[in-house]
Design a protein around this motif. Structure first.
Motif, PDB file in Angstrom:
ATOM      1  N   GLU A 115       0.831  -1.208   0.000  1.00  0.00           N
ATOM      2  CA  GLU A 115       0.000   0.000   0.000  1.00  0.00           C
ATOM      3  C   GLU A 115       0.871   1.265   0.000  1.00  0.00           C
ATOM      4  OE1 GLU A 115      -3.565   0.343   0.074  1.00  0.00           O
ATOM      5  OE2 GLU A 115      -3.540  -1.758  -0.494  1.00  0.00           O
ATOM      6  N   THR A 116       1.955   1.233   0.757  1.00  0.00           N
ATOM      7  CA  THR A 116       2.866   2.379   0.806  1.00  0.00           C
ATOM      8  C   THR A 116       3.496   2.612  -0.562  1.00  0.00           C
ATOM      9  OG1 THR A 116       3.314   2.021   3.155  1.00  0.00           O
ATOM     10  CG2 THR A 116       4.939   3.305   1.931  1.00  0.00           C
ATOM     11  N   LYS A 117       3.883   1.546  -1.216  1.00  0.00           N
ATOM     12  CA  LYS A 117       4.467   1.658  -2.563  1.00  0.00           C
ATOM     13  C   LYS A 117       3.469   2.293  -3.530  1.00  0.00           C
ATOM     14  CE  LYS A 117       6.673  -0.862  -6.264  1.00  0.00           C
ATOM     15  NZ  LYS A 117       6.830  -2.126  -6.948  1.00  0.00           N
ATOM     16  N   MET A 118       2.216   1.858  -3.477  1.00  0.00           N
ATOM     17  CA  MET A 118       1.189   2.446  -4.345  1.00  0.00           C
ATOM     18  C   MET A 118       1.010   3.933  -4.050  1.00  0.00           C
ATOM     19  SD  MET A 118      -1.863  -0.313  -4.892  1.00  0.00           S
ATOM     20  CE  MET A 118      -1.811  -1.216  -3.367  1.00  0.00           C
ATOM     21  N   PHE A 119       1.012   4.290  -2.765  1.00  0.00           N
ATOM     22  CA  PHE A 119       0.858   5.690  -2.374  1.00  0.00           C
ATOM     23  C   PHE A 119       2.026   6.520  -2.888  1.00  0.00           C
ATOM     24  CE2 PHE A 119       1.244   9.193   0.740  1.00  0.00           C
ATOM     25  CZ  PHE A 119       0.011   9.792   0.521  1.00  0.00           C
ATOM     26  N   GLU A 120       3.239   5.996  -2.748  1.00  0.00           N
ATOM     27  CA  GLU A 120       4.420   6.711  -3.223  1.00  0.00           C
ATOM     28  C   GLU A 120       4.391   6.879  -4.746  1.00  0.00           C
ATOM     29  OE1 GLU A 120       7.538   4.355  -1.502  1.00  0.00           O
ATOM     30  OE2 GLU A 120       7.376   5.378   0.440  1.00  0.00           O
ATOM     31  N   GLU A 121       3.958   5.851  -5.472  1.00  0.00           N
ATOM     32  CA  GLU A 121       3.851   5.949  -6.929  1.00  0.00           C
ATOM     33  C   GLU A 121       2.804   6.979  -7.324  1.00  0.00           C
ATOM     34  OE1 GLU A 121       3.099   1.887  -8.077  1.00  0.00           O
ATOM     35  OE2 GLU A 121       5.223   1.325  -7.836  1.00  0.00           O
ATOM     36  N   PHE A 122       1.697   6.991  -6.617  1.00  0.00           N
ATOM     37  CA  PHE A 122       0.639   7.972  -6.863  1.00  0.00           C
ATOM     38  C   PHE A 122       1.171   9.392  -6.657  1.00  0.00           C
ATOM     39  CE2 PHE A 122      -2.943  10.468  -5.051  1.00  0.00           C
ATOM     40  CZ  PHE A 122      -3.783  10.472  -6.155  1.00  0.00           C
ATOM     41  N   THR A 123       1.881   9.598  -5.545  1.00  0.00           N
ATOM     42  CA  THR A 123       2.447  10.903  -5.240  1.00  0.00           C
ATOM     43  C   THR A 123       3.476  11.309  -6.293  1.00  0.00           C
ATOM     44  OG1 THR A 123       2.114  10.464  -2.891  1.00  0.00           O
ATOM     45  CG2 THR A 123       3.589  12.271  -3.441  1.00  0.00           C
ATOM     46  N   HIS A 124       4.291  10.368  -6.720  1.00  0.00           N
ATOM     47  CA  HIS A 124       5.290  10.637  -7.760  1.00  0.00           C
ATOM     48  C   HIS A 124       4.620  11.108  -9.058  1.00  0.00           C
ATOM     49  CE1 HIS A 124       9.086  10.315  -9.893  1.00  0.00           C
ATOM     50  NE2 HIS A 124       8.469   9.612 -10.812  1.00  0.00           N
ATOM     51  N   ARG A 125       3.517  10.460  -9.416  1.00  0.00           N
ATOM     52  CA  ARG A 125       2.796  10.867 -10.634  1.00  0.00           C
ATOM     53  C   ARG A 125       2.250  12.285 -10.499  1.00  0.00           C
ATOM     54  NH1 ARG A 125       0.180   5.749 -10.260  1.00  0.00           N
ATOM     55  NH2 ARG A 125      -1.808   6.803 -10.067  1.00  0.00           N
ATOM     56  N   ILE A 126       1.781  12.641  -9.319  1.00  0.00           N
ATOM     57  CA  ILE A 126       1.283  14.001  -9.090  1.00  0.00           C
ATOM     58  C   ILE A 126       2.411  15.004  -9.300  1.00  0.00           C
ATOM     59  CG2 ILE A 126       0.452  15.636  -7.337  1.00  0.00           C
ATOM     60  CD1 ILE A 126      -1.111  13.272  -6.110  1.00  0.00           C
ATOM     61  N   VAL A 127       3.571  14.726  -8.709  1.00  0.00           N
ATOM     62  CA  VAL A 127       4.724  15.627  -8.838  1.00  0.00           C
ATOM     63  C   VAL A 127       5.142  15.757 -10.298  1.00  0.00           C
ATOM     64  CG1 VAL A 127       7.182  15.906  -8.256  1.00  0.00           C
ATOM     65  CG2 VAL A 127       5.540  15.257  -6.476  1.00  0.00           C
ATOM     66  N   GLU A 128       5.168  14.650 -11.016  1.00  0.00           N
ATOM     67  CA  GLU A 128       5.524  14.696 -12.442  1.00  0.00           C
ATOM     68  C   GLU A 128       4.559  15.575 -13.225  1.00  0.00           C
ATOM     69  OE1 GLU A 128       5.641  10.546 -13.589  1.00  0.00           O
ATOM     70  OE2 GLU A 128       7.839  10.581 -13.608  1.00  0.00           O
ATOM     71  N   LYS A 129       3.265  15.440 -12.966  1.00  0.00           N
ATOM     72  CA  LYS A 129       2.260  16.208 -13.694  1.00  0.00           C
ATOM     73  C   LYS A 129       2.269  17.692 -13.319  1.00  0.00           C
ATOM     74  CE  LYS A 129      -0.980  12.591 -14.931  1.00  0.00           C
ATOM     75  NZ  LYS A 129      -1.013  12.800 -16.364  1.00  0.00           N
ATOM     76  N   MET A 130       2.530  17.981 -12.046  1.00  0.00           N
ATOM     77  CA  MET A 130       2.542  19.376 -11.593  1.00  0.00           C
ATOM     78  C   MET A 130       3.818  20.095 -12.003  1.00  0.00           C
ATOM     79  SD  MET A 130       0.814  19.331  -7.819  1.00  0.00           S
ATOM     80  CE  MET A 130       1.317  21.020  -7.560  1.00  0.00           C
ATOM     81  N   GLY A 131       4.915  19.384 -12.080  1.00  0.00           N
ATOM     82  CA  GLY A 131       6.193  19.999 -12.407  1.00  0.00           C
ATOM     83  C   GLY A 131       6.918  20.434 -11.148  1.00  0.00           C
ATOM     84  N   GLU A 132       8.228  20.617 -11.293  1.00  0.00           N
ATOM     85  CA  GLU A 132       9.086  20.914 -10.144  1.00  0.00           C
ATOM     86  C   GLU A 132       8.757  22.259  -9.506  1.00  0.00           C
ATOM     87  OE1 GLU A 132      13.823  21.150  -8.972  1.00  0.00           O
ATOM     88  OE2 GLU A 132      13.233  20.478 -10.975  1.00  0.00           O
TER      89      GLU A 132
END
Length: 157
Positions: A115-132
């Protein structure tokens, strides 16, 4: 109504919307959020350097209740659910049978890791879409909000 109240309502609305989406968006529905958060809290308290008492015995339900600001009956019900699923177990203190410690089982550790891995992947996708740049600004604002809430808590004490 003044601008400050309008902005307060808008902020609360956005936080609520994000909360709903985030809790529904990153999982495959393996585990309800409240169960995930309880397992994360048990793990956190057991691994916390400042709480060595948890490392060998486990975590008391009353401590989970305080830490999560949830009633003792609600925590007890949640622990029962996790125990039925095989994710936690209870250990009664030999010197005081009224005290019960909660520990995560191997199955609990495994589902928590997934579950933690899925949450981290989800968060990573958000960061990628929002930009640095936008992510950095959001982090700065969340930190500022956190500091403001801490400051306000101190004012109420």
């Amino acid at each position: 109504m003044d601008v400050s109240k309008d902005k307060s309502k808008e902020l609360l609305s956005v936080i609520t919307q994000i909360n709903k989406l985030a809790h529904n968006g990153f999982r495959k529905k393996n585990m309800p959020n409240r169960e995930f958060m309880l397992l994360k809290t048990i793990k956190y308290l057991k691994n916390s350097e400042s709480t060595n008492e948890y490392s060998s015995k486990g975590v008391k339900a009353s401590d989970l209740s305080k830490f999560l600001s949830v009633t003792k009956p609600a925590i007890s019900k949640l622990i029962n659910t996790l125990e039925e699923k095989g994710f936690v177990n209870r250990i009664t203190d030999k010197s005081d049978r009224r005290v019960v410690y909660i520990n995560i089982t191997e199955d609990g550790d495994q589902i928590l890791a997934e579950e933690t891995k899925m949450f981290e992947e989800f968060t990573h996708r958000i960061v990628e879409k929002m930009g640095e740049e936008d992510t950095d600004e959001m982090i700065r604002l969340f930190k500022k909000m956190y500091d403001t809430i801490i400051e306000m808590e101190c004012e109420y004490k």
